[in-house]
Design an enzyme around this catalytic site. Structure first.
Site, short mmCIF file in Angstrom:
data_model
loop_
_atom_site.label_atom_id
_atom_site.label_comp_id
_atom_site.label_asym_id
_atom_site.label_seq_id
_atom_site.Cartn_x
_atom_site.Cartn_y
_atom_site.Cartn_z
N GLU A 56 0.88 -1.16 0.00
CA GLU A 56 0.00 0.00 0.00
C GLU A 56 0.92 1.22 0.00
O GLU A 56 1.81 1.32 0.86
CB GLU A 56 -0.86 -0.02 1.27
CG GLU A 56 -1.94 1.00 1.24
CD GLU A 56 -2.82 0.96 2.49
OE1 GLU A 56 -2.75 0.00 3.27
OE2 GLU A 56 -3.57 1.94 2.66
N ARG A 287 5.26 -13.39 9.38
CA ARG A 287 5.95 -12.15 9.07
C ARG A 287 7.31 -12.12 9.77
O ARG A 287 7.56 -12.84 10.72
CB ARG A 287 5.12 -10.94 9.44
CG ARG A 287 4.83 -10.78 10.92
CD ARG A 287 4.15 -9.44 11.21
NE ARG A 287 3.10 -9.12 10.28
CZ ARG A 287 3.06 -8.01 9.54
NH1 ARG A 287 4.03 -7.12 9.62
NH2 ARG A 287 2.08 -7.77 8.71
N LYS A 297 4.58 0.38 10.99
CA LYS A 297 4.56 1.66 10.28
C LYS A 297 4.29 2.81 11.24
O LYS A 297 4.89 3.87 11.13
CB LYS A 297 3.44 1.63 9.23
CG LYS A 297 3.96 1.61 7.81
CD LYS A 297 2.81 1.48 6.82
CE LYS A 297 3.19 0.55 5.70
NZ LYS A 297 2.12 0.24 4.78
P1 ATP Z 1 -0.01 -1.83 6.99
O1 ATP Z 1 -0.84 -3.06 6.79
O2 ATP Z 1 0.05 -1.29 8.37
O3 ATP Z 1 -0.27 -0.77 5.97
P2 ATP Z 1 2.19 -3.40 5.97
O4 ATP Z 1 3.56 -3.38 6.52
O5 ATP Z 1 1.40 -4.65 5.98
O6 ATP Z 1 1.49 -2.26 6.77
P3 ATP Z 1 1.77 -3.30 3.13
O7 ATP Z 1 2.08 -2.21 2.20
O8 ATP Z 1 0.37 -3.77 3.20
O9 ATP Z 1 2.25 -2.80 4.53
O10 ATP Z 1 2.73 -4.53 2.87
C1 ATP Z 1 3.03 -5.04 1.60
C2 ATP Z 1 3.40 -6.48 1.69
O11 ATP Z 1 4.50 -6.67 2.56
C3 ATP Z 1 2.25 -7.31 2.22
O12 ATP Z 1 2.07 -8.43 1.37
C4 ATP Z 1 2.72 -7.74 3.57
O13 ATP Z 1 2.24 -9.02 3.89
C5 ATP Z 1 4.23 -7.72 3.46
N1 ATP Z 1 4.84 -7.44 4.76
C6 ATP Z 1 4.67 -6.35 5.52
N2 ATP Z 1 5.35 -6.46 6.68
C7 ATP Z 1 6.00 -7.65 6.64
C8 ATP Z 1 6.86 -8.36 7.55
N3 ATP Z 1 7.20 -7.86 8.73
N4 ATP Z 1 7.33 -9.57 7.15
C9 ATP Z 1 6.99 -10.08 5.96
N5 ATP Z 1 6.18 -9.48 5.08
C10 ATP Z 1 5.68 -8.28 5.41
#
Ligand code: ATP
Ligand code: MG
Length: 582
Positions: A56, A287, A297
């Site tokens: 996102e 994760r 974030k």
């Molecule tokens: P939020 O949901 O708070 O906006 P987010 O870190 O999930 O934050 P996204 O932009 O939705 O942000 O993440 C993009 C991709 O990165 C998603 O597929 C998510 O599953 C993956 N991702 C995010 N954080 C992690 C992590 N700590 N380990 C592995 N994959 C991650």
């Protein structure tokens, strides 16, 4: 050595089995995302599998994202598939072009290529809307006009079933008319919502008629004011996957409970002829949780906004822009990602694993250079004033093919102040009165003592050199000394700002135990010194990475360096100084 053979894992097992069974072999693909009607005119998909990385665009990518990027792009590369870069920008409020650009940079920097598969979920808004109308017509969705509070009250709990909304039995024609009025802007935010019609008594709360479209009078960064209804993430994401012919939709574990809805929705849309089959499948993995950093974030934003760090690309932040400035390498991240693998259960990885992966790659690739970080003068009394000569220093001790470089030697040198002790402690083999040491790649010197100012501070150390002891000349090996210290000729040295970065937090789990995580910041995470570097480092280009012998790996800062005036950041020390027991 780190084993970077690709270890198998549960996701690979699923893909292997799918490929053996030919599960996705018959997919049609027009070459662009689209509904079934468009894909039907396409040829067979030549990509064996399709994965996607769907950030996102509401923040900078961090080390957790790197795991997801390496996993999704890595699988596509290994299997002869494709990986899409998809901006999941269905939320109108938080997204920004600045983040889009930084995400593109970060994924490229990590070394991955999505070819022409770069997409924006917001480009699919019309299809998402059309599909919602199809669902309404088929009786799979209805407009609920309860208030938010009423909806929450009737949703039930983990143990109690929910109750049907009084609006659940609206006829499809009425729902369709209301939904069109929602889309036409006839209602304020929050007055109506479109819900999937599934089962209010389901044991899985996510299946109790989840909302799929809401009214939101907001300007979107891509579609402007075209829409005032926006799809919910849980509705949009499966559709994005299906429109893009994704085969394996890999996400983190918190979406596990959403999988039944993912499957329900796509099965209904396939029945209605909206999306292509075979359908994508969602696969969840744990994760990345890393010690000594925060990856949320919200916390990263707080660190930046409260100025605990110097912006999103601060080398101490676990963002990819920060890591790049820090001198970390894409290869180090890819190695790390292979090493930690993927699993189904949450676990913590120690940050030292990532640091070791960086160290290993830097050790192989960074030329050796000399830097005195805490400079003190060494004067060679018997070396003629005005004289100078060259000494030869290897560029990499294990790579003779990298050759040697000439460094100037003269009467006054810079050495580390800790390389002299007036009264040596036990086991100290460096400079102290009467002791001999080798000036690395130069001469052996015998220490005479130190000069002090009125306050007793050492202003210079004095020594005599042994003229026949020059490294590399015949017989020079016959001098047996225990100390071997580095130095830079004062007249030639490049005085330079060096930032000694260290871990941002002083504890493994910042904020653990209810304390505010800000209280756990490491006060010595950034120490700035004026160092004396060997002359040639003046010409380092931004992002050149070097090893400063005896100190660690450093990079010429990509933002603050100027031609002929680089400044250096420490990426990692030579050894893990945080290891337990040190
Ligand atoms: P939020 O949901 O708070 O906006 P987010 O870190 O999930 O934050 P996204 O932009 O939705 O942000 O993440 C993009 C991709 O990165 C998603 O597929 C998510 O599953 C993956 N991702 C995010 N954080 C992690 C992590 N700590 N380990 C592995 N994959 C991650
Ligand atoms: Mg997310």
């Amino acid at each position: 050595m780190v084993d970077i053979e690709k270890p198998s894992n549960f996701i690979r097992h699923i893909i292997d089995a799918d490929l053996r069974a030919g599960k996705y072999a018959s997919r049609l693909w027009s070459g662009r995302p689209g509904p079934a009607a468009q894909q039907g005119a396409g040829a067979g998909d030549t990509a064996t599998i399709r994965t996607r990385f769907p950030p996102e665009p509401n923040g900078y990518l961090h080390f957790g994202h790197a795991k997801s990027i390496c996993l999704n792009f890595g699988l596509a590369l290994d299997y002869g598939g494709a990986c899409h870069l998809r901006f999941d920008d269905t939320n109108p409020e938080k997204e920004d072009q600045e983040y889009v650009d930084s995400i593109i940079d970060a994924v490229r920097w990590l070394g991955f290529d999505w070819q022409d598969n770069q997409y924006f979920a917001s480009d699919y808004f019309q299809w998402m809307y059309d599909f919602a109308e199809r669902l309404i017509e088929a009786g799979h969705a209805y407009v609920d006009s309860q208030t938010g509070d009423e909806m929450r009250a009737s949703r039930g709990t983990l143990t109690d079933p929910g109750r049907n909304s009084p609006f659940r039995s609206r006829a499809p024609a009425e729902n369709l008319a209301l939904f069109r009025a929602m889309r036409a802007g006839e209602f304020p935010d929050g007055t109506h919502i479109l819900r999937a019609k599934i089962d209010m008594s389901s044991g899985n709360i996510n299946m109790r008629d989840p909302p799929i479209y809401r009214i939101r009078h907001a300007t979107h960064h891509n579609t402007g004011d075209v829409w005032c209804v926006y799809p919910m993430y849980t509705y949009a994401h499966p559709i994005e996957d299906a429109l893009e012919n994704i085969t394996h939709s890999i996400c983190t574990l918190e979406f596990e409970d959403q999988r039944p809805f993912y499957d329900w929705l796509l099965a209904r849309l396939a029945e209605l002829g909206c999306v292509n089959t075979p359908l994508p499948q969602q696969i969840e993995f744990a994760r990345l949780n890393l010690s000594y950093v925060v990856l949320s974030k919200r916390k990263l934003i707080q660190l930046v906004e409260e100025k605990h760090v110097d912006g999103w690309d601060d080398p101490r932040l676990p963002t990819l822009v920060g890591a790049r400035r820090r001198g970390f390498t894409p290869e180090g991240f890819r190695r790390f990602s292979e090493m930690i693998g993927v699993s189904k259960s949450d676990s913590w990885i120690d940050i030292s694993v990532l640091e070791d992966c960086q160290r290993e790659h830097l050790n192989e690739t960074a030329p050796r250079r000399t830097a005195v970080l805490d400079p003190g003068k060494l004067i060679i009394d018997n070396y003629p004033e005005g004289q100078e000569e060259q000494c030869l220093a290897p560029n990499h001790p294990q790579k003779p093919e990298w050759g040697k470089r000439a460094v100037a030697f003269s009467r006054e040198l810079w050495i580390e102040r800790e390389d002299f002790m007036e009264a040596p402690s036990k086991g100290y083999f460096r400079l102290f009165p009467g002791n001999t040491v080798r000036l690395r790649y130069g001469f052996v010197v015998k220490c005479a003592g130190a000069e002090r100012d009125a306050d007793g501070n050492i202003t210079a150390v004095h020594c005599d050199y042994l003229p026949d002891s020059k490294s590399g000349t015949p017989g020079s090996d016959s001098y047996k000394v225990k100390g071997n210290i580095h130095w830079v000729a004062a007249r030639h040295a490049y005085a330079c700002e060096v930032r000694l970065y260290d871990r941002l937090f002083a504890v493994e789990a910042p904020g653990e135990g209810g304390l505010d995580f800000i209280g756990d910041l490491n006060p010595r995470s950034k120490v700035v010194v004026t160092a004396q570097l060997e002359a040639a480092l003046k010409d380092a280009a931004a992002e050149d990475r070097v090893q400063f012998e005896r100190h660690g790996y450093f990079v010429a800062d990509r933002i603050d360096s100027r031609p002929g005036a680089p400044v250096f950041n420490r990426a990692v020390t030579l050894k893990d100084s945080w290891a337990k027991g040190k």
